[in-house]
Design a protein around this motif. Structure first.
Motif, PDB file in Angstrom:
ATOM      1  N   VAL A   1      -2.910   5.672   8.930  1.00 37.58           N
ATOM      2  CA  VAL A   1      -4.213   5.006   8.810  1.00 37.58           C
ATOM      3  C   VAL A   1      -4.993   5.118  10.118  1.00 37.58           C
ATOM      4  O   VAL A   1      -6.182   5.465  10.126  1.00 37.58           O
ATOM      5  CB  VAL A   1      -4.038   3.529   8.420  1.00 37.58           C
ATOM      6  CG1 VAL A   1      -5.382   2.804   8.446  1.00 37.58           C
ATOM      7  CG2 VAL A   1      -3.409   3.406   7.037  1.00 37.58           C
TER       8      VAL A   1
ATOM      9  N   PRO B   1      -4.372   5.351  -1.501  1.00 42.92           N
ATOM     10  CA  PRO B   1      -4.114   4.302  -0.503  1.00 42.92           C
ATOM     11  C   PRO B   1      -3.487   3.038  -1.079  1.00 42.92           C
ATOM     12  O   PRO B   1      -2.689   2.373  -0.426  1.00 42.92           O
ATOM     13  CB  PRO B   1      -5.499   4.020   0.079  1.00 42.92           C
ATOM     14  CG  PRO B   1      -6.296   5.255  -0.213  1.00 42.92           C
ATOM     15  CD  PRO B   1      -5.769   5.774  -1.510  1.00 42.92           C
TER      16      PRO B   1
ATOM     17  N   LEU C   1      -7.388  -0.343   3.163  1.00 46.39           N
ATOM     18  CA  LEU C   1      -6.831   0.622   2.220  1.00 46.39           C
ATOM     19  C   LEU C   1      -7.232   0.298   0.781  1.00 46.39           C
ATOM     20  O   LEU C   1      -7.421   1.205  -0.037  1.00 46.39           O
ATOM     21  CB  LEU C   1      -5.313   0.670   2.355  1.00 46.39           C
ATOM     22  CG  LEU C   1      -4.797   1.292   3.655  1.00 46.39           C
ATOM     23  CD1 LEU C   1      -3.273   1.207   3.734  1.00 46.39           C
ATOM     24  CD2 LEU C   1      -5.243   2.751   3.775  1.00 46.39           C
TER      25      LEU C   1
ATOM     26  N   CYS D   1       0.836  -1.196   0.000  1.00 47.12           N
ATOM     27  CA  CYS D   1       0.000   0.000   0.000  1.00 47.12           C
ATOM     28  C   CYS D   1       0.874   1.251   0.000  1.00 47.12           C
ATOM     29  O   CYS D   1       2.100   1.170  -0.045  1.00 47.12           O
ATOM     30  CB  CYS D   1      -0.943   0.001   1.204  1.00 47.12           C
ATOM     31  SG  CYS D   1      -2.205  -1.296   1.124  1.00 47.12           S
TER      32      CYS D   1
END
Length: 488
Positions: free
Chosen positions: A66, A329, A280, A59
């Motif tokens: 996050v 993301p 994500l 990611c």
């Protein structure tokens, strides 16, 4: 006397050799085993305070970002959004025959059942058929023509809700005769008592037939992505069950079951990492479809609520904190490279459809509801990220069903809740697991035993070994006996 002494030494060397062999096997076949100093169990040290840090694997955001964005931006917005009339009602086919085996699932609790909506409850506009408007070529697209994945969507893509099947999922969404509307707020995802062979068989089939339970380095990047998505969804569902658990059936006391969350998720770091990855991945699909979702018609007949839904959606899609800290993301452009890309995409699409079909085999009605919703949500994310019908550089506009958008946003909310719960309650769950485990394998040999044989170790593995090679009863501590025999 001398013979007895030499015989003791001989046994000492035999047991010592067995120990050395066990250590060698452990080191060669189970590299995850921490022989000295640490284990899968939490320790009372500061290193566990920030267990997950750095970039989330595959990611473009780190764990700290996050957690911060989820707490400050995403979770509050999603919690409000899923309560609005538009996102509250989900159309689902609850009564389906399992295509793989007879449905023999049993639930112990009444919480297994789903409370369906009467026709007078869900919005009138949901009852009208929607066929959308004819599409045309995308107005604006970024990237080079030869790019593997188109990273943007038509800014004026929304042309009405459609009723076309999702190529990533199994259900025929156009068959309204067998569909029923369910109020998700009245049917929360929680513990239902659905356990045993029937429940385990679902996940066994998901992993065994469609993606490996323990991915190896031989898997290609795309196959690993599929595994991580399913593992992350599995982890999220386990967290939901643990966070809303029936602690006492007699008094109907509900609460958090932290030991269950530890046993099913936290003790396996990869499952936590895959949870963040799936979050994500789905978030990227939502942000990529931002222009589409911004102009969508959130019509339920309640003008005030519909304006609120549209406003909340824009707040979620264009939040400046999210755009600044984590604008992309997940980078979907890395997938389907090379000549085998299209063939591999079809293979994985078929595997995901099989996973979708397995949701009809879930023996618990409420579990089936949430399983179908979340798999459809994940299928919608795949559809958004990999274009129409999985074809890159497609000249078709993205078309989504109303139900797909409802599933997508509700899935993102469920993942958001799981990430928040793991981040906030994870340390407490690990401490509780440590305190409640009197036979915790702090001994390196016990840890090796548990890892090699996949079952709890005996109080003293050496005593077990001693019994297998000697007719004499084992001493209280074979290591002391070995030491004594070697050193006289």
């Amino acid at each position: 006397m001398v013979g007895e002494k030499s015989k003791g030494k001989r046994w000492g060397w035999v047991v010592g050799a067995v120990i050395a062999l066990l250590v060698a096997v452990a080191l060669s076949s189970a590299p995850k085993i921490a022989l000295f100093g640490s284990s899968n169990k939490p320790c009372n040290c500061t290193q566990g305070a920030n267990k997950y840090s750095g970039i989330v694997e595959d990611c473009c955001c780190d764990y700290e970002t996050v957690d911060r964005l989820n707490k400050e931006v995403l979770h509050p917005s999603l919690q409000e959004l899923v309560k609005t009339p538009f996102f509250r009602y989900f159309k689902v086919k609850l009564w389906c025959d399992c295509p793989f085996w007879p449905d023999d699932g049993m639930c112990r609790l009444r919480d297994c059942s789903v409370c369906e909506c009467p026709d007078s409850e869900f919005p009138e506009s949901f009852k009208k058929p929607n066929h959308g408007l004819p599409g045309d070529n995308p107005i604006c697209q970024e990237g080079k023509p030869e790019a593997a994945v188109d990273r943007t969507l038509d800014r004026k893509a929304f042309r009405g809700w459609t009723e076309i099947d999702n190529p990533w999922t199994n259900d025929d969404e156009t068959d309204n005769a067998e569909m029923t509307y369910v109020n998700l707020q009245l049917n929360p995802e929680r513990y239902t008592g659905y356990t045993g062979p029937s429940a385990r068989r679902i996940w066994d089939a998901v992993y065994a037939e469609n993606c490996p339970k323990y991915p190896s380095e031989e898997l290609c990047y795309e196959e690993r992505i599929l595994y991580k998505l399913i593992s992350g969804l599995h982890s999220s569902i386990s967290v939901h069950i643990a966070s809303d658990y029936l602690l006492d059936e007699t008094t109907q006391t509900w609460g958090q079951n932290l030991s269950l969350m530890y046993d099913r998720v936290l003790r396996y770091p990869d499952r936590v990492r895959n949870l963040y990855f799936t979050y994500l991945f789905v978030l990227r699909a939502v942000t990529k479809a931002a222009d589409y979702l911004e102009h969508a018609e959130y019509d339920t007949g309640n003008h005030t609520e519909d304006l609120k839904t549209q406003s909340l959606t824009k707040q979620l899609l264009y939040n400046p904190k999210l755009q600044a800290a984590c604008p992309i993301p997940f980078d979907e452009a890395k997938l389907w490279k090379g000549q085998s890309g299209p063939e591999l995409k079809q293979k994985i699409q078929k595997q995901f459809r099989n996973i979708s079909a397995l949701m009809d085999c879930v023996g618990c009605e409420k579990c089936r509801l949430w399983g179908k919703l979340q798999v459809l949500g994940l299928g919608t994310a795949l559809k958004i990220l990999f274009s129409v019908d999985g074809q890159p550089n497609s000249h078709q506009n993205l078309q989504l069903q109303r139900n797909e958008v409802i599933a997508l946003i509700n899935l993102l909310n469920r993942l958001s809740e799981s990430v928040k719960f793991v981040h906030e309650m994870g340390p407490s769950a690990e401490i509780e697991a440590q305190v409640s485990a009197p036979t915790s394998p702090n001994c390196p040999l016990q840890r090796m035993w548990a890892s090699l044989f996949n079952r709890p170790p005996p109080n003293c593995p050496l005593q077990r070994m001693w019994k297998s090679i000697s007719d004499k009863p084992p001493p209280s501590c074979p290591l002391q006996r070995i030491w004594a025999s070697i050193n006289g």
